[in-house]
Design a protein around this motif. Structure first.
Motif, PDB file in Angstrom:
ATOM      1  N   GLY A 241      30.331  11.112  26.747  1.00 41.47           N
ATOM      2  CA  GLY A 241      31.576  10.538  27.244  1.00 41.47           C
ATOM      3  C   GLY A 241      32.524  10.049  26.174  1.00 41.47           C
ATOM      4  O   GLY A 241      33.710  10.345  26.193  1.00 41.47           O
ATOM      5  N   GLU A 242      32.008   9.291  25.207  1.00 40.50           N
ATOM      6  CA  GLU A 242      32.843   8.772  24.122  1.00 40.50           C
ATOM      7  C   GLU A 242      31.952   8.413  22.950  1.00 40.50           C
ATOM      8  O   GLU A 242      30.744   8.713  22.952  1.00 40.50           O
ATOM      9  CB  GLU A 242      33.670   7.578  24.589  1.00 40.50           C
ATOM     10  CG  GLU A 242      32.853   6.392  25.040  1.00 40.50           C
ATOM     11  CD  GLU A 242      33.568   5.067  24.803  1.00 40.50           C
ATOM     12  OE1 GLU A 242      33.323   4.465  23.738  1.00 40.50           O
ATOM     13  OE2 GLU A 242      34.354   4.651  25.676  1.00 40.50           O
ATOM     14  N   VAL A 243      32.523   7.756  21.942  1.00 43.78           N
ATOM     15  CA  VAL A 243      31.793   7.527  20.709  1.00 43.78           C
ATOM     16  C   VAL A 243      30.652   6.519  20.887  1.00 43.78           C
ATOM     17  O   VAL A 243      29.728   6.486  20.074  1.00 43.78           O
ATOM     18  CB  VAL A 243      32.754   7.069  19.591  1.00 43.78           C
ATOM     19  CG1 VAL A 243      33.167   5.625  19.772  1.00 43.78           C
ATOM     20  CG2 VAL A 243      32.151   7.306  18.214  1.00 43.78           C
ATOM     21  N   GLU A 244      30.673   5.690  21.924  1.00 35.02           N
ATOM     22  CA  GLU A 244      29.582   4.757  22.192  1.00 35.02           C
ATOM     23  C   GLU A 244      28.795   5.231  23.414  1.00 35.02           C
ATOM     24  O   GLU A 244      29.321   5.228  24.528  1.00 35.02           O
ATOM     25  CB  GLU A 244      30.129   3.342  22.423  1.00 35.02           C
ATOM     26  CG  GLU A 244      30.793   2.757  21.180  1.00 35.02           C
ATOM     27  CD  GLU A 244      31.330   1.347  21.393  1.00 35.02           C
ATOM     28  OE1 GLU A 244      31.089   0.781  22.475  1.00 35.02           O
ATOM     29  OE2 GLU A 244      31.996   0.827  20.478  1.00 35.02           O
ATOM     30  N   ILE A 245      27.558   5.641  23.198  1.00 39.34           N
ATOM     31  CA  ILE A 245      26.674   5.991  24.312  1.00 39.34           C
ATOM     32  C   ILE A 245      26.158   4.705  24.948  1.00 39.34           C
ATOM     33  O   ILE A 245      26.301   4.481  26.148  1.00 39.34           O
ATOM     34  CB  ILE A 245      25.496   6.861  23.826  1.00 39.34           C
ATOM     35  CG1 ILE A 245      25.999   8.137  23.170  1.00 39.34           C
ATOM     36  CG2 ILE A 245      24.559   7.185  25.001  1.00 39.34           C
ATOM     37  CD1 ILE A 245      24.915   8.910  22.439  1.00 39.34           C
ATOM     38  N   ILE A 246      25.543   3.879  24.112  1.00 38.96           N
ATOM     39  CA  ILE A 246      25.173   2.524  24.522  1.00 38.96           C
ATOM     40  C   ILE A 246      26.042   1.563  23.728  1.00 38.96           C
ATOM     41  O   ILE A 246      26.108   1.632  22.501  1.00 38.96           O
ATOM     42  CB  ILE A 246      23.688   2.233  24.262  1.00 38.96           C
ATOM     43  CG1 ILE A 246      22.794   3.150  25.105  1.00 38.96           C
ATOM     44  CG2 ILE A 246      23.370   0.776  24.556  1.00 38.96           C
ATOM     45  CD1 ILE A 246      21.305   2.926  24.880  1.00 38.96           C
ATOM     46  N   SER A 247      26.697   0.670  24.425  1.00 42.73           N
ATOM     47  CA  SER A 247      27.532  -0.344  23.788  1.00 42.73           C
ATOM     48  C   SER A 247      26.929  -1.706  24.089  1.00 42.73           C
ATOM     49  O   SER A 247      26.982  -2.179  25.223  1.00 42.73           O
ATOM     50  CB  SER A 247      28.967  -0.259  24.314  1.00 42.73           C
ATOM     51  OG  SER A 247      29.795  -1.196  23.662  1.00 42.73           O
ATOM     52  N   VAL A 248      26.322  -2.312  23.070  1.00 39.57           N
ATOM     53  CA  VAL A 248      25.709  -3.621  23.233  1.00 39.57           C
ATOM     54  C   VAL A 248      26.751  -4.677  22.880  1.00 39.57           C
ATOM     55  O   VAL A 248      27.231  -4.737  21.751  1.00 39.57           O
ATOM     56  CB  VAL A 248      24.465  -3.761  22.350  1.00 39.57           C
ATOM     57  CG1 VAL A 248      23.876  -5.166  22.481  1.00 39.57           C
ATOM     58  CG2 VAL A 248      23.423  -2.715  22.714  1.00 39.57           C
ATOM     59  N   LYS A 249      27.094  -5.507  23.863  1.00 43.79           N
ATOM     60  CA  LYS A 249      28.111  -6.535  23.664  1.00 43.79           C
ATOM     61  C   LYS A 249      27.581  -7.896  24.104  1.00 43.79           C
ATOM     62  O   LYS A 249      28.261  -8.665  24.782  1.00 43.79           O
ATOM     63  CB  LYS A 249      29.390  -6.176  24.417  1.00 43.79           C
ATOM     64  CG  LYS A 249      30.075  -4.917  23.879  1.00 43.79           C
ATOM     65  CD  LYS A 249      31.400  -4.639  24.554  1.00 43.79           C
ATOM     66  CE  LYS A 249      32.121  -3.469  23.903  1.00 43.79           C
ATOM     67  NZ  LYS A 249      33.439  -3.198  24.523  1.00 43.79           N
ATOM     68  N   SER A 250      26.350  -8.179  23.708  1.00 42.33           N
ATOM     69  CA  SER A 250      25.707  -9.465  24.015  1.00 42.33           C
ATOM     70  C   SER A 250      24.518  -9.601  23.076  1.00 42.33           C
ATOM     71  O   SER A 250      24.254  -8.710  22.259  1.00 42.33           O
ATOM     72  CB  SER A 250      25.280  -9.513  25.483  1.00 42.33           C
ATOM     73  OG  SER A 250      24.463  -8.396  25.805  1.00 42.33           O
TER      74      SER A 250
END
Length: 760
Positions: A241-250
Motif C-alpha cells: 500500500g505505501e512505504v509503511e507496512i506496519i507503522s508503530v506509533k506508540s
C-alpha cells in the motif's frame, strides 16, 4: 387450578414464539444456543445475551447486516457468535461487526461484495462501549472496499483492552485507510495488551498516496502512551500500500515472528518508545522497494531478525536509522536514542542507511545507540552503508561483513569472506561455526499455511496478461464485442486480418489481450469518443493492431483508450505493443490514453509502436492536481517507439504535494525516436515530456528531433533522475527544477548529444 392451566398455556405460547430462533438450553451451563435465520431474529436476542450463550448464523448471504455483539461473558463462558459452517456465512452490501462488553468471540464469517457503512468493518466498540478480553478469529475480509477510493475506513479497529485478532484472512484493501488499526484514543484503550497473531495479510495494492498502511498501532497524538500490543506470527504477502507496512506509533509493543514476503515498504518504528522487533523474517526476492526496518525515537530494540533480498532505499530501505528534529513536535521525528540493533542477518540488502532524512529540519543525529553482532553479506560485492550525517553516536562492535564498509564505522565491522549454507529452516547461515554474528540457527520461519484459515484460498492478487485461452475472431465489430463479453480474465482475443469500425464504446472489466493475428494486418477505427474504456477489474493489452481516428466524432477530447472518468477503485494495467496509431486529429486534444481522476495504474507500457498525427497527448496522467500526494500511475515505460507529429506531450505525469510515503511514480524512456513533438498551442507545459514529483526517472538512448524540451520538476522524497546518452537535435536541453530543495538540481544529465540547438 383452571387459572393455573390458563397461565401455563400462555407462558408456553410465549416460549414457543421465542423458539422461532431455535433456542436450545445447555443444562450444564444454563447458557442458550440460538440458531438465527434472519436479521430480525438476531435483533430479538441481541440485547439479552449472557455468559455462555452461543449465536449461530445460518449459512447464506446476509446483506446490509450491521451486527452488534454485546454483553458480558466470562473467561470460562464467553458469548459467542459464529457461522453455521465456517466460510458459508457471507456478509455483503453495507455490513459490519461491532463488539462491546467482555469476553466476546466472533468466528467463521466472510465479508465480501460490499463495504462497511461506518468507520470500520470490525470494531471492538459500539458507540462509547468498548470491548475487553474479546476475540475475532477465523474471519475473512476480502476486497470489502468503499467504492470511493478516497473514502477512508478501517477493516479492523481495536479499542478497549486485551482483545485479539487471530487466524484471519485479510486481503485486497483498496480504499484509503489503515487495514488494521490499534486506537489509543481514550485511557481505557491504552496499556491495552491486544494480540494480533496468525493472520494472513494478503495483497494490498499500491495506493498511490499516503493512507495505505496494513497495520498501525497508535497515532502521533497518543504516541507517548504505551500500547503493549503483541503482533506475532503473521504473514504479510505483497502488502504494498505505501512505504509503511506496519507503522508503530506508540510504546512498548512487540513485533515478533512475522514473515514479510515480497512486501514493498517497511516495518517502521515511527513514534513511541521502547518497542521490540525480534525474530521476524523479511524475504524480498529482489522485488523493487522491498524494505525491512526503520528506526525513530528512543529505546528501540531490533534483534535476531533475518532480512534477505531487499532492494528498497531511503525511508523504504532494508534497514534505516533516521535523523530527528531537535525538540520535535509530537507529529514529526524524534531523535533516535539508545537504540539496540543486534544479532540480525542482512543478506543482499541493498541499502543500510544511517542518519537518513538529514536536512535543514532533521538535524538531530542518532545518539547512545549500538549496532552489534550483525551479519551483513552482499553477494554483488557492493557495500550497503550510507551515512547522511554524523554517525558518531552509534557504536559498532562484533559485526561481520563480506565487503569494505564506510571509514566512519571504524573497526566495529570485521571484513572477511563468508561462505553461506542453507539451514533446515530455509535461511542462510555462515558455513563456519566460528562466525557467530547474525541470527540464531534455530530461528523459526512461519509458514503461510500456518496463518489465516484453511477453508479460504490464498489466491494471486491479479491475473496475468496472456495467461488464459485464445479466441480467434473475425474482423468485425460484432465478433469483437461478442468475444469480449464471453472471454475470461487472462484470455487473448486474436483478430483476423481486415478493417472495421467499432460503433460502441468497448468496456474492459477483465484482464484481456486484444491482438492482430498477423501484426499490422488488422485495422480498427471507432465512432465514439473513445475506443476502449477500462473499468474496475479491467486491464488491457493491445498488440499488433492498426488504430485510426478518422471515424471518430468531430469533437475535442477524444481518446483511443481511457479509464472510467471517476470512481475507479481497482488498480489496472495498460500495455500497447507493436501497434500503429494514426489520424488522431479530427479535432483538437485527441489523446492516445487518458486517466480518469482517482484511477491508478500499476504499470503503463508502450513498446515498439508507431504513433503519429496526434493533436493531444500520448499519455495523460495528470488528473490529481490538488497536491495531496496522489498520482495516476506507479510505473510508466516507453520503449523503442516512434512518435511523430504529436501536438501535445508524450507523457504528462504529475504527483503533487509534500508527502513522502509513496514509492513512485517511476518513469522509464529508452530507445525511442521523437520527431516534432510538443508544439501544439494547448500544450501549456511546452514540453515533449512533463514530469512533476516523479521519484525515479531514467531517460536514455532516445533521439529527440525538433521537439519541445524535457521538463522535470523535483519535489520531495530525494527523487532520482538520470538523463543519459540521448540525442537532442533541434531540441533544447532538458530543464530540471528543484521546487522544494535549495541549491542546484540533483539530476544526472550526461553523455547527451546536442545538435542544432533552437534559438532562445
Amino acid at each position: 387450578m383452571r387459572f393455573m392451566w390458563i397461565y401455563l398455556i400462555a407462558l408456553s405460547t410465549i416460549l414457543m414464539a421465542c423458539s422461532s430462533i431455535n433456542s436450545n438450553t445447555d443444562t450444564n451451563t444454563n447458557a442458550n444456543t440460538y440458531i438465527v435465520e434472519n436479521q430480525q431474529d438476531y435483533q430479538d436476542i441481541a440485547n439479552n445475551l449472557v455468559a455462555g450463550d452461543t449465536v449461530i448464523l445460518k449459512n447464506g448471504t446476509w446483506t446490509d447486516f450491521e451486527i452488534v455483539l454485546q454483553g458480558h461473558g466470562s473467561k470460562d463462558a464467553p458469548i459467542t457468535l459464529k457461522a453455521e459452517t465456517k466460510g458459508k456465512v457471507i456478509l455483503s452490501g453495507e455490513s459490519s461487526l461491532k463488539l462491546a462488553g467482555d469476553y466476546l468471540v466472533a468466528s467463521g464469517l466472510v465479508f465480501k461484495n460490499g463495504h462497511t457503512p461506518s468507520s470500520a468493518v470490525i470494531e471492538f466498540r459500539h458507540k462509547k462501549a468498548l470491548a475487553y478480553h474479546s476475540r475475532v478469529t477465523e474471519v475473512v475480509i476480502d476486497n470489502f472496499n468503499n467504492p470511493d477510493k478516497q473514502e477512508s475506513d478501517y477493516w479492523v479497529a481495536f479499542y478497549g483492552r486485551h482483545n485479539r485478532l487471530d487466524h484471519s484472512h485479510i486481503v485486497g484493501k483498496r480504499n484509503k485507510g489503515v487495514t488494521v488499526a490499534v486506537r489509543l484514543t481514550t485511557e481505557d484503550s491504552q496499556q491495552n495488551y491486544h494480540r494480533i497473531d496468525h493472520n494472513y495479510f494478503g495483497y494490498r495494492p499500491t495506493f498511490g498516496s499516503n493512507g495505505g498502511e496494513t497495520l498501525r498501532i497508535g497515532t502521533s497524538h497518543y504516541s507517548l502512551s504505551d500500547s503493549h500490543t503483541l503482533v506475532e506470527n503473521n504473514y504479510f504477502e505483497h502488502t504494498d500500500g505505501e512505504v509503511e507496512i506496519i507503522s508503530v506509533k506508540s510504546g512498548k509493543n512487540i513485533i515478533r515472528g512475522n514473515v514479510f514476503y515480497e512486501a514493498r515498504g517497511t516495518l517502521t518504528l515511527r513514534h513511541g518508545n521502547g518497542n521490540t522487533v525480534e525474530e521476524n523474517v523479511f524475504l524480498g526476492n529482489g522485488v523493487p522497494h522491498t524494505g525491512g526496518i526503520r528506526i525513530i525515537n528512543r529505546d528501540q530494540i531490533v534483534r535476531n531478525n533475518y532480512l534477505e533480498g531487499l532492494t528498497g532505499y531511503r525511508f523504504g530501505g532494508g534497514f534505516t536509522i533516521m535523523n530527528g528534529v531537535p525538540n520535535s513536535p509530537i507529529n514529526r521525528y524524534n531523535q533516535v536514542e539508545n537504540a539496540t540493533v543486534e544479532n540480525n542477518t542482512f543478506i543482499n540488502v541493498a541499502h543500510f542507511q544511517l542518519a537518513a532524512g538529514s536536512d535543514a529540519e532533521r538535524t538531530a543525529t542518532p545518539i547512545d545507540s549500538v549496532i552489534k553482532n550483525n551479519l551483513i553479506i552482499n553477494e554483488d560485492g557492493k557495500q550497503p552503508f550510507t551515512a547522511f550525517d554524523d554517525i558518531s553516536g552509534i557504536t559498532f562492535s562484533g559485526n561481520v561483513a563480506n565487503t569494505q564498509v564506510l571509514p566512519e564505522i571504524g573497526s566495529g565491522v570485521a571484513t572477511q569472506d563468508v561462505n553461506l549454507t542453507t539451514g533446515e529452516n530455509g535461511l542462510r547461515y555462515p558455513a563456519s561455526t566460528a562466525i557467530t554474528a547474525g541470527v540464531k540457527q534455530d530461528l523459526k520461519v512461519l509458514s503461510k499455511d500456518e496463518t489465516g484459515v484453511d477453508w479460504y484460498p490464498k489466491t494471486p492478487a491479479s491475473v496475468d496478461f496472456d495467461s488464459g485461452n485464445v479466441h480467434q475472431v473475425a474482423a468485425s465489430a460484432t465478433a469483437l464485442l461478442d468475444a469480449i463479453e464471453q472471454a475470461e480474465s487472462g484470455d487473448i482475443i486474436e483478430l483476423a486480418a481486415g478493417a472495421f469500425t467499432v460503433p460502441k464504446l468497448v468496456t474492459i472489466d477483465k484482464t484481456l489481450t486484444i491482438k492482430a493475428k498477423e501484426k499490422g494486418q488488422t485495422t480498427l477505427s471507432f465512432e465514439r469518443t473513445a475506443l476502449f474504456e477500462i473499468h474496475n477489474g479491467g486491464s488491457l493489452k493491445i498488440d499488433g493492431l492498426n488504430i485510426s481516428g478518422h471515424a471518430s466524432p468531430d469533437a475535442a477530447g477524444n481518446s483511443v483508450v481511457r479509464t472510467q472518468k471517476w470512481g475507479m477503485l481497482n488498480n489496472y494495467r495498460f500495455m500497447l505493443v507493436n501497434a500503429t496509431l494514426t489520424d488522431l486529429d479530427i479535432n483538437h486534444s485527441f489523446h492516445v490514453f487518458v486517466s480518469g481522476k482517482g484511477a491508478f495504474a500499476d504499470h503503463i507500457t508502450l513498446r515498439n509502436n508507431t504513433i503519429s498525427t496526434v493533436t493531444g497527448d500520448v499519455l495523460q496522467l495528470n488528473k490529481e492536481i490538488e497536491d495531496l500526494g496522489i498520482y495516476n500511475a506507479e510505473y510508466v515505460t516507453l520503449e523503442n517507439n516512434t512518435f511523430k507529429n504529436i501536438e501535445g506531450a508524450l507523457v504528462k505525469l504529475y504527483r503533487g504535494g509534500t508527502d513522502e510515503s509513496t514509492f513512485g511514480p517511476h518513469f522509464e524512456m529508452a530507445g525511442n525516436t521523437v520527431d516534432t513533438v510538443g508544439f501544439g498551442k494547448r500544450n501549456h507545459e511546452q514540453a515533449s515530456v512533463f514530469l512533476q514529483g516523479v521519484q525515479v526517472t531514467n531517460i536514455h538512448n532516445n533521439t529527440f528531433k525538433n521537439a519541445r524540451p524535457l521538463i522535470v520538476n523535483h519535489t520531495v522524497g530525494e527523487p532520482k533522475t538520470q538523463i543519459i546518452n540521448n540525442t537532442f537535435d533541434g531540441t533544447a536541453q532538458p530543464v530540471v527544477t528543484e521546487l522544494w530543495a535549495k541549491g542546484p538540481h540533483t539530476a544526472v544529465i550526461q553523455d547527451n548529444t546536442l545538435l542544432n540547438p533552437p534559438a532562445e
